[in-house]
Design an enzyme around this catalytic site. Structure first.
Site, PDB file in Angstrom:
ATOM      1  N   LYS A   1       0.857  -1.187   0.000  1.00  0.00           N
ATOM      2  CA  LYS A   1       0.000   0.000   0.000  1.00  0.00           C
ATOM      3  C   LYS A   1       0.890   1.233   0.000  1.00  0.00           C
ATOM      4  O   LYS A   1       1.649   1.475   0.940  1.00  0.00           O
ATOM      5  CB  LYS A   1      -0.921   0.017   1.214  1.00  0.00           C
ATOM      6  CG  LYS A   1      -1.876   1.204   1.178  1.00  0.00           C
ATOM      7  CD  LYS A   1      -2.501   1.475   2.528  1.00  0.00           C
ATOM      8  CE  LYS A   1      -3.192   2.839   2.473  1.00  0.00           C
ATOM      9  NZ  LYS A   1      -3.442   3.367   3.818  1.00  0.00           N
TER      10      LYS A   1
ATOM     11  N   GLY B   1      -7.928   9.756   9.989  1.00  0.00           N
ATOM     12  CA  GLY B   1      -8.203   9.848  11.417  1.00  0.00           C
ATOM     13  C   GLY B   1      -9.232  10.879  11.818  1.00  0.00           C
ATOM     14  O   GLY B   1      -9.511  11.050  13.009  1.00  0.00           O
TER      15      GLY B   1
ATOM     16  N   ALA C   1      -9.463   6.129   4.660  1.00  0.00           N
ATOM     17  CA  ALA C   1      -9.334   7.311   5.524  1.00  0.00           C
ATOM     18  C   ALA C   1     -10.637   8.086   5.638  1.00  0.00           C
ATOM     19  O   ALA C   1     -11.356   8.287   4.662  1.00  0.00           O
ATOM     20  CB  ALA C   1      -8.231   8.250   5.046  1.00  0.00           C
ATOM     21  N   GLY C   2     -10.922   8.503   6.869  1.00  0.00           N
ATOM     22  CA  GLY C   2     -12.041   9.392   7.128  1.00  0.00           C
ATOM     23  C   GLY C   2     -13.295   8.754   7.682  1.00  0.00           C
ATOM     24  O   GLY C   2     -14.204   9.447   8.132  1.00  0.00           O
TER      25      GLY C   2
ATOM     26  N   ASN D   1      -8.745   2.155  10.260  1.00  0.00           N
ATOM     27  CA  ASN D   1      -7.966   1.828  11.447  1.00  0.00           C
ATOM     28  C   ASN D   1      -8.486   2.612  12.646  1.00  0.00           C
ATOM     29  O   ASN D   1      -9.019   2.048  13.595  1.00  0.00           O
ATOM     30  CB  ASN D   1      -6.489   2.107  11.204  1.00  0.00           C
ATOM     31  CG  ASN D   1      -5.588   1.650  12.349  1.00  0.00           C
ATOM     32  OD1 ASN D   1      -4.395   1.861  12.296  1.00  0.00           O
ATOM     33  ND2 ASN D   1      -6.113   1.018  13.380  1.00  0.00           N
ATOM     34  N   THR D   2      -8.378   3.947  12.581  1.00  0.00           N
ATOM     35  CA  THR D   2      -8.757   4.782  13.718  1.00  0.00           C
ATOM     36  C   THR D   2     -10.207   4.580  14.136  1.00  0.00           C
ATOM     37  O   THR D   2     -10.520   4.576  15.330  1.00  0.00           O
ATOM     38  CB  THR D   2      -8.522   6.266  13.391  1.00  0.00           C
ATOM     39  OG1 THR D   2      -7.167   6.444  12.973  1.00  0.00           O
ATOM     40  CG2 THR D   2      -8.797   7.148  14.594  1.00  0.00           C
TER      41      THR D   2
END
Length: 264
Positions: free
Chosen positions: A106, A167, A193-194, A215-216
């Site tokens: 990635k 995040g 993301a987001g 992830n976050t």
């Protein structure tokens, strides 16, 4: 009743995956929580920040491979923390060495520390080098449809536009750009993301995304294991809704019971 069949599998670089939820391995309190969350998410592809997570670089420290073995999961080494094409390419080559010739990677090349937006010039440069070097590149990018198509044409095996800053948990901020990317793509489009909660993941899938990486949203939740389970269900529901086809939006009401044949 129509349900997703095995032929609806996510196909990346010639390999089929049942799960369309990809998860990260950072920000968890320990390796055991990482393992439990990954299992609850039913993820098959897990990302690993080579510059931050031990996968053998330090033989004296606990290794992620102890809880997420490569014979069970597809490890996706990423270049998180890289701000130049040169650093990203170097990191990918290190990952390939540590993982015995593993070519799936990635790519992310960041522009600045405040926004963590991708540096698109450096991303294009790194992608060209990595593809030429035999890597199978899944690339983090902006939600620019022109750039997404260019990365596909370079030879990236998946394009991963952001929904919002990394995040941030803001959810999908520009679904029309995302739709444009999806409708013109010939490779998997995976939101990266987001995402903040399960409804964000479901919306991404309803739009037609092939998958979502997060992830976050999981690791930062009050109960990461429960959130991982919620995200798994949201991905599945969103995919089924996309396959089923939503009804058109209308300005006025439409009775669910027909007038014809009314008794009395």
């Amino acid at each position: 009743m129509t349900t997703p069949s095995p032929s609806d599998a996510l196909l990346i670089a010639g390999k089929r995956y049942r799960s369309r939820l990809l998860t990260g391995t950072g920000k968890f309190k320990d390796l055991d929580e990482t393992r439990l969350a990954t299992e609850a998410a039913a993820a098959e592809i897990v990302t690993v920040a080579i510059r931050r997570v031990n996968i053998g670089q330090d033989p004296n420290a606990p290794s992620l491979l102890d809880v997420l073995p490569p014979d069970r999961y597809t490890l996706l080494p990423n270049t998180a923390g890289c701000y130049s094409a040169e650093d990203a390419v170097r990191t990918c080559r290190l990952a390939r060495e540590l993982l015995d010739g593993h070519n799936l990677t990635k790519l992310e090349v960041l522009g600045d520390e405040r926004t963590l937006y991708p540096d698109v010039v450096q991303t294009l440069k790194a992608a060209e080098q990595l593809v030429a070097d035999g890597f199978e590149v899944m690339v983090y990018t902006s939600d620019d449809p022109i750039l997404a198509k260019r990365l596909e044409e370079i030879g990236c095996v998946a394009v991963m536009p952001l929904a919002a800053p990394i995040g941030s948990g803001l959810g999908i901020q520009n679904k029309y750009n995302l739709l444009e990317i999806i409708e013109n793509a010939k490779v998997p489009i995976i939101v990266d993301a987001g995402v903040g909660t399960a409804s964000d993941a479901a919306i991404a899938m309803e739009l037609g995304c092939d998958g979502v990486l997060m992830n976050t949203a999981i690791a930062g939740a009050r109960d990461p294991i429960l959130m991982a389970s919620a995200m798994r269900k949201a991905i599945e529901a969103g995919r089924e809704a996309f396959l089923a086809g939503r009804i058109p939006r209308k300005r006025y009401a439409s009775a669910s019971s027909p007038v014809d044949g009314v008794i009395g």
